[in-house]
Design a protein around this motif. Sequence first.
Motif, PDB file in Angstrom:
ATOM      1  N   LYS A   1       0.816  -1.186   0.204  1.00 49.81           N
ATOM      2  CA  LYS A   1      -0.040   0.091  -0.136  1.00 49.81           C
ATOM      3  C   LYS A   1       0.748   1.424  -0.118  1.00 49.81           C
ATOM      4  N   ALA A   2       0.704   2.059  -0.941  1.00 50.00           N
ATOM      5  CA  ALA A   2       1.352   3.287  -0.931  1.00 50.00           C
ATOM      6  C   ALA A   2       0.975   4.076   0.110  1.00 50.00           C
ATOM      7  N   GLY A   3       2.183   5.027   0.470  1.00 49.59           N
ATOM      8  CA  GLY A   3       2.071   5.747   1.733  1.00 49.59           C
ATOM      9  C   GLY A   3       1.521   7.100   1.391  1.00 49.59           C
ATOM     10  N   VAL A   4       1.427   7.926   2.058  1.00 46.96           N
ATOM     11  CA  VAL A   4       1.199   9.346   1.647  1.00 46.96           C
ATOM     12  C   VAL A   4       2.135  10.297   0.816  1.00 46.96           C
ATOM     13  N   THR A   5       1.829  10.692  -0.357  1.00 48.45           N
ATOM     14  CA  THR A   5       2.978  11.290  -1.120  1.00 48.45           C
ATOM     15  C   THR A   5       2.635  12.926  -1.022  1.00 48.45           C
ATOM     16  N   GLN A   6       3.890  13.514  -0.927  1.00 48.21           N
ATOM     17  CA  GLN A   6       3.621  14.782  -0.961  1.00 48.21           C
ATOM     18  C   GLN A   6       4.916  15.453  -2.074  1.00 48.21           C
ATOM     19  N   THR A   7       4.185  16.379  -2.824  1.00 42.76           N
ATOM     20  CA  THR A   7       5.082  16.949  -3.883  1.00 42.76           C
ATOM     21  C   THR A   7       4.903  18.789  -3.847  1.00 42.76           C
ATOM     22  N   PRO A   8       5.785  19.489  -4.187  1.00 42.08           N
ATOM     23  CA  PRO A   8       7.310  18.824  -4.213  1.00 42.08           C
ATOM     24  C   PRO A   8       8.031  18.760  -2.854  1.00 42.08           C
ATOM     25  N   ARG A   9       9.091  17.780  -2.918  1.00 46.90           N
ATOM     26  CA  ARG A   9       9.743  17.666  -1.875  1.00 46.90           C
ATOM     27  C   ARG A   9      10.524  18.826  -1.214  1.00 46.90           C
ATOM     28  N   TYR A  10      10.994  19.693  -2.106  1.00 48.46           N
ATOM     29  CA  TYR A  10      11.839  20.740  -1.795  1.00 48.46           C
ATOM     30  C   TYR A  10      11.514  21.770  -2.659  1.00 48.46           C
ATOM     31  N   LEU A  11      11.385  23.144  -2.103  1.00 46.41           N
ATOM     32  CA  LEU A  11      11.372  24.277  -3.356  1.00 46.41           C
ATOM     33  C   LEU A  11      11.934  25.358  -2.577  1.00 46.41           C
ATOM     34  N   ILE A  12      12.095  26.495  -3.326  1.00 43.96           N
ATOM     35  CA  ILE A  12      12.794  27.745  -2.788  1.00 43.96           C
ATOM     36  C   ILE A  12      11.847  28.689  -3.502  1.00 43.96           C
ATOM     37  N   LYS A  13      11.597  29.897  -2.669  1.00 41.15           N
ATOM     38  CA  LYS A  13      10.573  30.702  -3.236  1.00 41.15           C
ATOM     39  C   LYS A  13      11.420  32.081  -2.675  1.00 41.15           C
ATOM     40  N   THR A  14      10.720  33.316  -2.980  1.00 39.35           N
ATOM     41  CA  THR A  14      11.027  34.540  -2.773  1.00 39.35           C
ATOM     42  C   THR A  14      10.011  35.204  -2.120  1.00 39.35           C
ATOM     43  N   ARG A  15      10.498  36.062  -1.146  1.00 41.11           N
ATOM     44  CA  ARG A  15       9.285  36.731  -0.601  1.00 41.11           C
ATOM     45  C   ARG A  15       8.171  37.335  -1.485  1.00 41.11           C
ATOM     46  N   GLY A  16       6.875  37.167  -1.093  1.00 42.71           N
ATOM     47  CA  GLY A  16       6.020  37.971  -1.840  1.00 42.71           C
ATOM     48  C   GLY A  16       5.337  36.923  -2.933  1.00 42.71           C
ATOM     49  N   GLN A  17       6.156  35.767  -3.231  1.00 44.22           N
ATOM     50  CA  GLN A  17       5.587  34.776  -4.057  1.00 44.22           C
ATOM     51  C   GLN A  17       4.374  34.071  -3.460  1.00 44.22           C
ATOM     52  N   GLN A  18       3.819  32.930  -4.098  1.00 47.03           N
ATOM     53  CA  GLN A  18       3.020  32.192  -3.631  1.00 47.03           C
ATOM     54  C   GLN A  18       3.226  30.784  -3.996  1.00 47.03           C
ATOM     55  N   VAL A  19       2.873  29.730  -3.189  1.00 48.30           N
ATOM     56  CA  VAL A  19       3.406  28.411  -3.573  1.00 48.30           C
ATOM     57  C   VAL A  19       2.366  27.356  -3.097  1.00 48.30           C
ATOM     58  N   THR A  20       2.021  26.355  -3.947  1.00 46.33           N
ATOM     59  CA  THR A  20       0.865  25.354  -3.568  1.00 46.33           C
ATOM     60  C   THR A  20       1.799  24.033  -3.743  1.00 46.33           C
ATOM     61  N   LEU A  21       1.353  23.445  -2.321  1.00 49.89           N
ATOM     62  CA  LEU A  21       1.864  22.152  -2.072  1.00 49.89           C
ATOM     63  C   LEU A  21       0.802  20.910  -2.185  1.00 49.89           C
ATOM     64  N   SER A  22       1.318  19.899  -2.626  1.00 49.77           N
ATOM     65  CA  SER A  22       0.178  18.683  -2.803  1.00 49.77           C
ATOM     66  C   SER A  22       0.533  17.616  -2.326  1.00 49.77           C
ATOM     67  N   CYS A  23      -0.743  16.997  -1.660  1.00 46.78           N
ATOM     68  CA  CYS A  23      -0.650  15.652  -0.964  1.00 46.78           C
ATOM     69  C   CYS A  23      -1.649  14.731  -1.440  1.00 46.78           C
ATOM     70  N   SER A  24      -1.253  13.474  -1.640  1.00 48.43           N
ATOM     71  CA  SER A  24      -2.038  12.416  -2.097  1.00 48.43           C
ATOM     72  C   SER A  24      -2.020  11.397  -0.815  1.00 48.43           C
ATOM     73  N   PRO A  25      -3.204  11.244  -0.189  1.00 48.22           N
ATOM     74  CA  PRO A  25      -3.384  10.290   1.002  1.00 48.22           C
ATOM     75  C   PRO A  25      -3.235   8.864   0.617  1.00 48.22           C
ATOM     76  N   ILE A  26      -3.021   8.212   1.638  1.00 47.57           N
ATOM     77  CA  ILE A  26      -3.160   6.435   1.530  1.00 47.57           C
ATOM     78  C   ILE A  26      -4.613   6.231   0.939  1.00 47.57           C
ATOM     79  N   SER A  27      -4.444   5.280  -0.067  1.00 49.15           N
ATOM     80  CA  SER A  27      -5.892   4.990  -0.689  1.00 49.15           C
ATOM     81  C   SER A  27      -7.002   4.561   0.335  1.00 49.15           C
TER      82      SER A  27
END
Lengths: 114, 112
Positions: A1-27
């Motif tokens: 059974k696949a575990g919880v998957t998060q993407t991206p694993r690492y990211l670098i942003k600058t102040r003022g930007q926005q970011v979206t993180l994703s999560c796929s739960p266990i089935s």
Amino acid sequence: KAGVTQTPRYLIKTRGQQVTLSCSPISGHRSVSWYQQTPGQGLQFLFEYFSETQRNKGNFPGRFSGRQFSNSRSEMNVSTLELGDSALYLCASSFRDRGTGELFFGEGSRLTVL
Amino acid sequence: DQQVKQNSPSLSVQEGRISILNCDYTNSMFDYFLWYKKYPAEGPTFLISISSIKDKNEDGRFTVFLNKSAKHLSLHIVPSQPGDSAVYFCAALWSNDYKLSFGAGTTVTVRA
């Protein structure tokens, strides 16, 4: 059974930007929650979703938002990034409707804001 | 507000001896208490839990004790092994609230 998957694993942003993180739960898991981990602060609760409904939200500013889709996948968004948003963002899923605290965590998304 | 506190940021113990980790909480509504273990570059993994109607729960080398009157819980690891070296987080939950409150963590180092 696949575990919880998060993407991206690492990211670098600058102040003022926005970011979206994703999560796929266990089935089969319908509850997804998000936590922020910073050094010395432990894990701080951001929000929890169950069947696309946000059931609880932590004490974070409105720049932090999230949503859950019909397939239980979840995203969180942080707008107008600040230096203090640098942290490890952890997603966790659970199959339980009523909470007992037993969560399955992903490996996290490490956000660095410059 | 920090409702769950782990006052010891680190603990060093010799292999084979007992590790005792402590945790205090302030919210009397909490009805589940848990311990999570975290290795570097990995997410936390659930270790053991106890409901508020019990005062002890045991799982192999791990035992959690709950003292509700003192709002205190502890985790005992006997015997400690090198693979137990990790960060341990205490957490508490009010099941109607759907959110875990975590302590700041205790880094355990097991010396050979």
